[in-house]
Scaffold this active site. Sequence first.
Site, PDB file in Angstrom:
ATOM      1  N   LYS A  53       1.813  -4.674   6.210  1.00  0.00           N
ATOM      2  CA  LYS A  53       1.201  -5.328   5.040  1.00  0.00           C
ATOM      3  C   LYS A  53       2.202  -5.411   3.888  1.00  0.00           C
ATOM      4  O   LYS A  53       2.340  -6.450   3.238  1.00  0.00           O
ATOM      5  CB  LYS A  53      -0.068  -4.560   4.612  1.00  0.00           C
ATOM      6  CG  LYS A  53      -1.222  -4.770   5.578  1.00  0.00           C
ATOM      7  CD  LYS A  53      -2.414  -3.844   5.344  1.00  0.00           C
ATOM      8  CE  LYS A  53      -3.426  -4.035   6.481  1.00  0.00           C
ATOM      9  NZ  LYS A  53      -4.599  -3.147   6.415  1.00  0.00           N
ATOM     10  N   GLN A  97      -6.375   1.977   3.036  1.00  0.00           N
ATOM     11  CA  GLN A  97      -6.335   1.869   4.498  1.00  0.00           C
ATOM     12  C   GLN A  97      -7.345   2.840   5.119  1.00  0.00           C
ATOM     13  O   GLN A  97      -7.396   4.016   4.771  1.00  0.00           O
ATOM     14  CB  GLN A  97      -4.910   2.164   5.005  1.00  0.00           C
ATOM     15  CG  GLN A  97      -4.698   1.923   6.478  1.00  0.00           C
ATOM     16  CD  GLN A  97      -4.833   0.448   6.898  1.00  0.00           C
ATOM     17  OE1 GLN A  97      -4.593  -0.465   6.130  1.00  0.00           O
ATOM     18  NE2 GLN A  97      -5.239   0.231   8.134  1.00  0.00           N
ATOM     19  N   ASP A 120     -10.176  -6.485   0.602  1.00  0.00           N
ATOM     20  CA  ASP A 120     -10.723  -6.238   1.942  1.00  0.00           C
ATOM     21  C   ASP A 120     -12.147  -6.786   2.091  1.00  0.00           C
ATOM     22  O   ASP A 120     -12.640  -6.936   3.206  1.00  0.00           O
ATOM     23  CB  ASP A 120     -10.797  -4.725   2.205  1.00  0.00           C
ATOM     24  CG  ASP A 120      -9.617  -4.210   3.022  1.00  0.00           C
ATOM     25  OD1 ASP A 120      -9.137  -4.943   3.895  1.00  0.00           O
ATOM     26  OD2 ASP A 120      -9.207  -3.061   2.783  1.00  0.00           O
TER      27      ASP A 120
HETATM   28  N1  GUN Z   1      -8.335  -0.233   9.106  1.00  0.00           N
HETATM   29  C1  GUN Z   1      -8.401  -1.091  10.161  1.00  0.00           C
HETATM   30  N2  GUN Z   1      -8.521  -2.369   9.723  1.00  0.00           N
HETATM   31  C2  GUN Z   1      -8.528  -2.324   8.381  1.00  0.00           C
HETATM   32  C3  GUN Z   1      -8.617  -3.319   7.376  1.00  0.00           C
HETATM   33  O1  GUN Z   1      -8.729  -4.537   7.629  1.00  0.00           O
HETATM   34  N3  GUN Z   1      -8.589  -2.855   6.095  1.00  0.00           N
HETATM   35  C4  GUN Z   1      -8.482  -1.540   5.791  1.00  0.00           C
HETATM   36  N4  GUN Z   1      -8.486  -1.190   4.501  1.00  0.00           N
HETATM   37  N5  GUN Z   1      -8.402  -0.589   6.696  1.00  0.00           N
HETATM   38  C5  GUN Z   1      -8.415  -0.980   7.997  1.00  0.00           C
END
Ligand code: GUN
Length: 283
Positions: A53, A97, A120
């Site tokens: 990311k 995350q 998100d």
């Molecule tokens: N863990 C797995 N997929 C995601 C996501 O799309 N966003 C976040 N914040 N954590 C994750």
Amino acid sequence: MTARIIDGLLLSKQLRAEAAQRVVALTARGYRPGLAVLLVGNNAASQIYVRNKIKACDDNGLYSVCNHYTDKLTEIELLSRIKALNHDPKIHGILVQLPLPPHINTHKIIEAISPEKDVDGFHVANAGALMTGKPLFQPCTPSGVLKMLEWKNIPLAGSNAVVIGRSNIVGKPMAMLLIQADATVTVCGQKTRNLATHTRSADIIVTATGKSNLITANMIKPGATVIDVGISRDNNGKLCGDVDFDSVCKVAGYITPVPGGVGPMTITMLLISTIEAANRTAR
Ligand code: GUN
């Protein structure tokens, strides 16, 4: 039949090129899009996702901050960091995350993020608005899947769609987006009896379980679209999805590979959401 591949890497490249142009324009106006990523603990997969990311931000001109904490971080400390980021004008998107370590209440953390920075789309304000039609942000993976379906002009209205997995991150929001597109949606979970009876009548299957080879050719209606969100590793450490690709691609009409399918789209949608968030403050 040999299925056509939906190349998420190719679509991502196109969308990221457009995104990078928007970043240049916003930056020139003094609103460089900024993303904060918070990671707690040493989950190996999470560390890779977070690294990707941040790299995507760097590659496309976005500002980013990455805070990696040990699993000794307290809930109060994390809440206080989020509060500071909520008020930081350089930050337009905040991503915590998941999963978080068990001593931290995930729900409480997500609700502490300002809905205007919740790229998100996990905050109840955005998750609720997704149900009624107008969220500020949609969860990245399901919105990436929708973009892939639209890209290939796969008809959604009136189609039978089966979503496998009912997580807040993928399955539930995916179902909402498909309902909004006028699909007839069935959501299957771990307790679903005879999964194949559902999948065999599906025009579109979106699977997000992390169980390799869950979906085999005999579960697919000929010509169906199969979207594989699953990620796991086989005994040789090779990355694989939920779908037995080699057999299913002989029956399906469209299929996404793993890797190179949905994965890159998730990060692309995150960039687009962060740019949208910055653009809202620029008005
Ligand atoms: N863990 C797995 N997929 C995601 C996501 O799309 N966003 C976040 N914040 N954590 C994750």
